[in-house]
Design an enzyme around this catalytic site. Structure first.
Site, mmCIF file in Angstrom:
data_model
loop_
_atom_site.group_PDB
_atom_site.id
_atom_site.type_symbol
_atom_site.label_atom_id
_atom_site.label_comp_id
_atom_site.label_asym_id
_atom_site.label_seq_id
_atom_site.Cartn_x
_atom_site.Cartn_y
_atom_site.Cartn_z
ATOM 1 N N ARG A 143 29.088 32.970 8.256
ATOM 2 C CA ARG A 143 28.938 32.638 6.849
ATOM 3 C C ARG A 143 28.223 31.295 6.743
ATOM 4 O O ARG A 143 28.270 30.479 7.680
ATOM 5 C CB ARG A 143 30.302 32.544 6.165
ATOM 6 C CG ARG A 143 31.117 33.834 6.162
ATOM 7 C CD ARG A 143 32.451 33.606 5.462
ATOM 8 N NE ARG A 143 33.254 34.821 5.377
ATOM 9 C CZ ARG A 143 34.193 35.171 6.255
ATOM 10 N NH1 ARG A 143 34.426 34.379 7.294
ATOM 11 N NH2 ARG A 143 34.885 36.285 6.112
ATOM 12 N N LYS A 167 37.432 31.722 6.616
ATOM 13 C CA LYS A 167 38.146 31.616 5.343
ATOM 14 C C LYS A 167 39.638 31.482 5.587
ATOM 15 O O LYS A 167 40.190 32.085 6.501
ATOM 16 C CB LYS A 167 37.871 32.853 4.484
ATOM 17 C CG LYS A 167 36.476 32.894 3.877
ATOM 18 C CD LYS A 167 36.339 34.069 2.924
ATOM 19 C CE LYS A 167 35.000 34.049 2.210
ATOM 20 N NZ LYS A 167 34.852 35.183 1.275
ATOM 21 N N HIS A 235 23.664 35.067 3.247
ATOM 22 C CA HIS A 235 24.458 36.284 3.089
ATOM 23 C C HIS A 235 23.678 37.503 3.564
ATOM 24 O O HIS A 235 24.226 38.406 4.207
ATOM 25 C CB HIS A 235 24.849 36.470 1.621
ATOM 26 C CG HIS A 235 26.217 35.960 1.289
ATOM 27 N ND1 HIS A 235 26.723 34.797 1.817
ATOM 28 C CD2 HIS A 235 27.184 36.455 0.475
ATOM 29 C CE1 HIS A 235 27.950 34.601 1.344
ATOM 30 N NE2 HIS A 235 28.251 35.590 0.531
ATOM 31 N N ARG A 238 23.606 37.675 7.275
ATOM 32 C CA ARG A 238 24.926 38.105 7.773
ATOM 33 C C ARG A 238 25.069 39.619 7.627
ATOM 34 O O ARG A 238 25.563 40.297 8.533
ATOM 35 C CB ARG A 238 26.013 37.374 6.992
ATOM 36 C CG ARG A 238 27.450 37.777 7.335
ATOM 37 C CD ARG A 238 28.394 36.831 6.599
ATOM 38 N NE ARG A 238 29.714 37.381 6.395
ATOM 39 C CZ ARG A 238 30.703 37.308 7.290
ATOM 40 N NH1 ARG A 238 30.498 36.750 8.460
ATOM 41 N NH2 ARG A 238 31.903 37.794 7.006
ATOM 42 N N HIS A 261 36.720 39.523 8.798
ATOM 43 C CA HIS A 261 37.281 40.194 7.626
ATOM 44 C C HIS A 261 38.776 40.416 7.819
ATOM 45 O O HIS A 261 39.203 40.961 8.848
ATOM 46 C CB HIS A 261 36.612 41.550 7.396
ATOM 47 C CG HIS A 261 35.210 41.459 6.894
ATOM 48 N ND1 HIS A 261 34.310 42.503 6.973
ATOM 49 C CD2 HIS A 261 34.542 40.433 6.303
ATOM 50 C CE1 HIS A 261 33.157 42.129 6.449
ATOM 51 N NE2 HIS A 261 33.274 40.881 6.036
ATOM 52 N N TYR A 270 29.723 48.816 5.351
ATOM 53 C CA TYR A 270 28.544 48.950 6.196
ATOM 54 C C TYR A 270 28.352 50.376 6.694
ATOM 55 O O TYR A 270 27.261 50.745 7.093
ATOM 56 C CB TYR A 270 28.618 47.974 7.376
ATOM 57 C CG TYR A 270 28.541 46.547 6.902
ATOM 58 C CD1 TYR A 270 27.344 46.005 6.455
ATOM 59 C CD2 TYR A 270 29.683 45.739 6.860
ATOM 60 C CE1 TYR A 270 27.286 44.702 5.983
ATOM 61 C CE2 TYR A 270 29.625 44.443 6.393
ATOM 62 C CZ TYR A 270 28.425 43.930 5.957
ATOM 63 O OH TYR A 270 28.360 42.651 5.482
#
Length: 295
Positions: A143, A167, A235, A238, A261, A270
């Protein structure tokens, strides 16, 4: 409107290149939420949960849009340290189709790298840094925030892995390609700035390169590579990393780990991007397909 909300909208405009209409919609949605909850950076989860009742008469598509705006804001607030929790789970969750991510073609990626490598050949620090940033964005799927805030201590010495703080303060290990290691090595040899700086990509004042500046650098590189700058961002690179890995046969669980994730449902988008490959995979690898071939 609170200062936190203004900062979020500024980020959308500068880093993600949000259109005027998109910014106007987000402004309306966040303004409306703040009328009900007050400063969103401080709104307790229990108050956020009450939005379901306040929005009960709205169309599912409108609720989905408002929820999306708030989810992105809360994620941004968490990254910025304005909140210690993410109350997004208390938001209404209408069933709505998630848009597919933008993905660069292999040809566009090749053009981007060709230009970056050509410029890095000059030995200019800015050009060498640009190539190192690009290698880590596309080669490791980082990210934007993870990339610009990388500390020097995260750079691998012998191990081919990079320690990334994602995150929610969750650390993960991501692979570093030989290309990326080479680009980082060259960058470290000419990396300017105070030797006491703890960041791999430092800026003035002891801070690190900003996400907005990273966004701008990619746009400028795309233009020089004769690509449409509006289709290039951290983004997008990525997403290209994830999609191209899936095309190459990567396992979805492995991809989830690499991307950081928390929920595999986020990674599963995806599979829609690469639907053609999955159909071909079933037709060629399924036991019944092999049986038909023998007949």
């Amino acid at each position: 409107m609170s200062d936190a909300t203004r900062d979020f909208l500024d980020m959308l405009a500068a880093e993600r290149g949000a259109s005027t209409n998109t910014l106007a919609a987000y402004t309306r949605d966040l303004d409306g939420a703040e009328e009900l909850l007050g400063d969103l950076a401080k709104a307790p989860r229990a108050s956020v949960a009450k939005l379901a009742g306040a929005w009960s008469d709205l169309a599912p598509s409108t609720i989905a849009r408002k929820t999306s705006a708030l989810r992105q804001f809360f994620g941004f607030a968490l990254e910025e340290g304005w909140r210690e929790d993410d109350p997004s789970g208390a938001l209404p969750a209408p069933r709505a189709r998630r848009p597919l991510p933008k993905v660069l073609s292999h040809e566009a990626v090749d053009a981007l790298f060709a230009r970056a490598e050509l410029e890095a050949g000059s030995g200019r620090p800015a050009a060498v840094r640009q190539l190192a940033l690009l290698e880590l964005l596309y080669g490791s799927g980082l990210r934007a925030t993870e990339l610009v805030s990388l500390p020097l201590s995260a750079v691998p010495r012998d191990a081919p892995l990079l320690t990334v703080m994602g995150k929610g303060g969750q650390a993960r290990m991501v692979p570093v390609s030989e290309r990326a290691k080479e680009a980082i090595t060259v960058w470290l040899e000419i990396r300017p700035g105070d030797s006491k700086s703890r960041f791999l990509f430092p800026s003035r004042g002891g801070k690190h390169l900003s996400r907005i500046r990273l966004f701008q650098l990619l746009k400028e590189l795309a233009a020089r590579a004769d690509l449409d700058p509006t289709g290039i961002s951290p983004h997008v690179l990525r997403h290209a990393f994830a999609t191209h890995l899936l095309e190459g046969g990567a396992d979805l669980r492995v991809l989830q780990t690499l991307l950081g994730h928390a929920d595999i449902a986020t990674t599963q988008i995806y599979t829609h991007v690469d639907a053609a490959r999955l159909v071909e995979l079933v037709n060629s690898r399924h036991p019944l397909a092999r049986r038909d071939a023998k007949d």
